[in-house]
Write an enzyme that holds these catalytic residues in place. Structure first.
Site, PDB file in Angstrom:
ATOM      1  CB  CYS A 182     -11.339  -8.816  13.866  1.00 14.10           C
ATOM      2  SG  CYS A 182      -9.985  -9.085  12.703  1.00 14.10           S
ATOM      3  NE  ARG A 197       4.303   2.095   6.131  1.00 12.26           N
ATOM      4  CZ  ARG A 197       4.267   3.335   5.648  1.00 12.26           C
ATOM      5  NH1 ARG A 197       5.258   3.794   4.905  1.00 12.26           N
ATOM      6  NH2 ARG A 197       3.238   4.111   5.890  1.00 12.26           N
ATOM      7  CG  ASP A 214      -6.520   1.962   7.700  1.00  9.16           C
ATOM      8  OD1 ASP A 214      -6.325   2.296   6.518  1.00  9.16           O
ATOM      9  OD2 ASP A 214      -5.775   1.206   8.338  1.00  9.16           O
ATOM     10  NE  ARG A 263      -5.764  -7.484   7.264  1.00  5.67           N
ATOM     11  CZ  ARG A 263      -4.620  -7.030   7.805  1.00  5.67           C
ATOM     12  NH1 ARG A 263      -4.128  -7.607   8.883  1.00  5.67           N
ATOM     13  NH2 ARG A 263      -3.977  -6.031   7.265  1.00  5.67           N
ATOM     14  CB  CYS A 278      -6.257 -14.738  15.959  1.00  7.85           C
ATOM     15  SG  CYS A 278      -6.179 -13.704  14.489  1.00  7.85           S
ATOM     16  CE  LYS A 289      -2.803   1.778  10.124  1.00  9.63           C
ATOM     17  NZ  LYS A 289      -2.301   1.062   8.940  1.00  9.63           N
ATOM     18  CG  ASP A 292     -10.613  -0.147  10.674  1.00  7.46           C
ATOM     19  OD1 ASP A 292     -10.365   0.996  10.245  1.00  7.46           O
ATOM     20  OD2 ASP A 292      -9.741  -0.918  11.123  1.00  7.46           O
ATOM     21  CB  CYS A 310     -10.801  -8.894  18.372  1.00  9.52           C
ATOM     22  SG  CYS A 310      -9.128  -9.314  18.933  1.00  9.52           S
ATOM     23  NE  ARG A 312      -2.902  -0.235   3.245  1.00  6.92           N
ATOM     24  CZ  ARG A 312      -3.917  -1.091   3.113  1.00  6.92           C
ATOM     25  NH1 ARG A 312      -4.924  -0.796   2.325  1.00  6.92           N
ATOM     26  NH2 ARG A 312      -3.928  -2.231   3.776  1.00  6.92           N
ATOM     27  CE1 TYR A 313      -0.095   4.377   3.661  1.00  5.95           C
ATOM     28  CE2 TYR A 313       0.097   2.206   4.661  1.00  5.95           C
ATOM     29  CZ  TYR A 313      -0.588   3.400   4.520  1.00  5.95           C
ATOM     30  OH  TYR A 313      -1.756   3.606   5.202  1.00  5.95           O
TER      31      TYR A 313
END
Ligand code: SF4
Length: 358
Positions: free
Chosen positions: A115, A99, A315, A117, A108, A321, A278, A112, A95-96
């Site tokens: 989440c 990185r 985001d 995702r 996981c 972000k 999000d 959560c 995306r950037y």
């Protein structure tokens, strides 16, 4: 409270939660409906923190299914941060410029309820296989502008120390990659997994800089065991930062956030990001407004040193972000800035760069 099922293994079904005394039997059908849709796992370290007698328990609110998760809002998105359009290869998001995200696994230790995702993580979902990892490594090696690799998932520390050491070695062999950053909830979700072998796997035998970004949202998550797990990482040379999500009924008050940020600093974990929640499906009941978030950040700035202050981040779907304030500077009159001082009072300030006007 006596329970039929000891909370010594990960609870993965509504029946487990009920047997462990964490949910009422009358909620079985409602829980089943949510668990059929979204992954469920509550490991012992987090189950032990839940007070089943507190209907507003902030730990339960993060990890126990809630019927409102099935109410999808019109603006909510399966891929709220837009990973898909920036996915260059399976498991690799670029995306950037400098990185990439490398998604090693889709599992996981805990799932959560908020989440971002949540449509892609869960048991039985495929992680990156050997061939996929090799293609991702080739992609990174061919792009000298990639300075940092962010290892995420799922929770990449779900992998064995042997697998982690292998991935670390392979990334470290790419000369232009200087920083490896692991995003994880493992030190709070399963601190016993973050032992010396795992710490060595992340750090030994290469000269790269290793960061671990710890996800925790409430100070009660930072138990003695979680703190010891972080200490093990730090003592092996890992630098740590925090990530938290602003969540209604969990940490949307200044006292809780203050305690959380102070605890991070005391653990040598630099508060890094406080994420605005999000637009993940079925999470409206956990989301605050941006105005509320800005007001909390304003109060935190009054109470905490800069060392303990995270940046409040949004985001933007499919865009990336940005920090979302609050702003302490605006335009005043006659070219002066209008600033808010630490006491909350407004003051004019004239920028004197380049000397004084005649
Ligand atoms: S640990 Fe991270 S990836 Fe896993 S469910 Fe929680 S927020 Fe999602």
């Amino acid at each position: 409270m006596a329970t039929a099922l000891p909370r010594s293994r990960t609870l993965t079904t509504p029946a487990d939660l009920i047997a462990a005394g964490l949910s009422a039997p009358s909620r079985a059908r409602a829980l089943e409906a949510v668990a059929e849709r979204y992954a469920l796992a509550v490991p012992p370290a987090l189950a032990a923190l839940i007070d089943p007698n507190d209907p507003a328990d902030p730990i339960a609110r993060q990890f126990l299914p809630d019927s409102r998760e099935l109410d999808r809002g019109p603006a909510e998105l399966d891929d709220p941060i837009g990973d898909a359009p920036k996915t260059a290869l399976p498991g690799l998001v670029h995306r950037y410029r400098d990185r990439v995200l490398l998604k090693l696994v889709s599992v996981c230790a805990v799932y959560c309820r908020f989440c971002f995702r949540r449509e892609t993580v869960g048991p039985g979902t495929a992680g990156l296989d050997e061939a996929g990892l090799a293609r991702a490594l080739d992609y990174i090696a061919a792009r000298p502008e990639i300075w940092e690799v962010v290892l995420t998932g799922g929770d990449p520390l779900a992998l064995s120390p042997r697998r982690l050491a292998k991935v670390t070695r392979e990334l470290a062999a790419i000369p232009h990659v200087k920083v490896l950053r692991w995003h994880t909830r493992m030190p709070v979700a399963a601190p016993e997994r973050v032992g010396p072998a795992l710490a060595r796997a992340l750090t030994e035998g290469h000269g790269k800089t290793v960061y671990v970004a710890l996800h925790a949202n409430h100070p009660r998550e930072l138990t003695a065991e979680a703190r010891a797990a972080c200490r093990r990482l730090i003592e092996h040379g890992v630098a740590m930062v925090s990530q938290s999500v602003l969540l209604r009924g969990v940490n949307d008050d200044a006292a809780t956030l203050e305690a959380l940020m102070r605890a991070f600093v005391e653990m040598r974990v630099k508060p890094y990001y406080l994420h605005h929640a999000d637009l993940a499906p079925g999470t409206a009941h956990l989301r605050t407004s941006i105005v509320e978030g800005q007001s909390l950040m304003r109060e935190l700035r009054r109470r905490l040193s800069g060392l303990a202050l995270p940046a409040y981040m949004l985001d933007i779907p499919a865009r990336g972000k940005v920090p979302i304030g609050p702003a302490y500077i605006g335009m005043g009159v006659d070219g002066a800035y209008q600033l808010e001082d630490p006491a909350g009072e407004t003051v004019a300030y004239v920028d004197r760069a380049g000397g004084w006007p005649p």
